[in-house]
Design an enzyme around this catalytic site. Sequence first.
Site, PDB file in Angstrom:
ATOM      1  N   GLY A   1       8.621 -23.768  -2.107  1.00 56.87           N
ATOM      2  CA  GLY A   1       8.722 -25.069  -2.758  1.00 56.87           C
ATOM      3  C   GLY A   1       7.918 -25.040  -4.046  1.00 56.87           C
TER       4      GLY A   1
ATOM      5  N   GLN B   1       3.340 -28.227 -11.083  1.00 57.80           N
ATOM      6  CA  GLN B   1       2.782 -26.893 -10.850  1.00 57.80           C
ATOM      7  C   GLN B   1       3.120 -25.908 -11.969  1.00 57.80           C
ATOM      8  OE1 GLN B   1       4.268 -26.723  -6.564  1.00 57.80           O
ATOM      9  NE2 GLN B   1       2.383 -25.526  -6.513  1.00 57.80           N
TER      10      GLN B   1
ATOM     11  N   HIS C   1       4.596 -31.812   1.207  1.00 56.17           N
ATOM     12  CA  HIS C   1       3.742 -31.040   0.298  1.00 56.17           C
ATOM     13  C   HIS C   1       4.171 -31.262  -1.155  1.00 56.17           C
ATOM     14  CE1 HIS C   1       1.178 -27.395  -0.511  1.00 56.17           C
ATOM     15  NE2 HIS C   1       1.927 -27.393  -1.599  1.00 56.17           N
ATOM     16  N   GLU C   2       5.493 -31.153  -1.418  1.00 56.77           N
ATOM     17  CA  GLU C   2       5.973 -31.306  -2.797  1.00 56.77           C
ATOM     18  C   GLU C   2       5.857 -32.757  -3.267  1.00 56.77           C
ATOM     19  OE1 GLU C   2       6.127 -28.572  -4.308  1.00 56.77           O
ATOM     20  OE2 GLU C   2       6.224 -27.389  -2.489  1.00 56.77           O
TER      21      GLU C   2
ATOM     22  N   HIS D   1       2.417 -33.392  -4.390  1.00 54.67           N
ATOM     23  CA  HIS D   1       2.200 -32.887  -5.760  1.00 54.67           C
ATOM     24  C   HIS D   1       2.638 -33.930  -6.790  1.00 54.67           C
ATOM     25  CE1 HIS D   1       0.670 -28.843  -5.639  1.00 54.67           C
ATOM     26  NE2 HIS D   1       1.592 -28.446  -4.777  1.00 54.67           N
TER      27      HIS D   1
ATOM     28  N   CYS E   1      -0.616 -23.093  -0.962  1.00 57.76           N
ATOM     29  CA  CYS E   1      -0.060 -23.717  -2.157  1.00 57.76           C
ATOM     30  C   CYS E   1      -0.107 -22.704  -3.295  1.00 57.76           C
ATOM     31  CB  CYS E   1      -0.889 -24.952  -2.499  1.00 57.76           C
ATOM     32  SG  CYS E   1      -0.369 -25.772  -4.017  1.00 57.76           S
ATOM     33  N   LEU E   2       0.982 -22.630  -4.053  1.00 56.26           N
ATOM     34  CA  LEU E   2       1.012 -21.688  -5.184  1.00 56.26           C
ATOM     35  C   LEU E   2      -0.073 -22.011  -6.211  1.00 56.26           C
ATOM     36  CD1 LEU E   2       4.891 -21.448  -5.732  1.00 56.26           C
ATOM     37  CD2 LEU E   2       3.397 -19.812  -4.565  1.00 56.26           C
TER      38      LEU E   2
END
Length: 176
Positions: free
Chosen positions: A52, A57, A141-142, A145, A99-100
């Site tokens: 994702g 990000q 999660h997204e 963000h 998380c990236l």
Amino acid sequence: MLNSHTRMIYPIVKFGNPVLEKPADPVTEFDAGLKTLVDDMFESMYAAHGVGLAAPQIGISKRLAVIDITFKEDPEAKLVLANPEIIHTEGKLRQNEGCLSVPEFREPVTRPSKVTVRAQDVDGKWFEMTGEDLLARAFLHETDHLNGKLYLSHLSALKRDLMKRKIRKMMKAGEW
């Protein structure tokens, strides 16, 4: 001039960048530029080995996220969420989450196990979708963000402070 766009892989913005900590702006234009951005976001997500990716990000403050929990195995599983809202949650599931934008850290996080999201697709059409387990986690999660929240906000204050201290140390050492 179809397909003249060369895919662009954006660098992933890391924790500490203010774009990750403020709510993103709504997507208002569903045009060729958005489609290009979505394609680039999928490429950037795959390059970073994620399932994702939210626009903040990659430094773009837009309420836009892409998800593919199959990581390229099922082209039908690719999801685009513009202006998503979580409209229903149920159950509980505790799993390791990463998380990236916070590389090298994974922590157990408890989240609902079943989630319904309402969002617009790349053409601006509204849809609702329910996901379970990993897909439910990805929706949450997204969407976090896009609201300026990182998964760290779901950890205990102690865990969160420890992580932030480690990250600050890495920043000072030029490793972040």
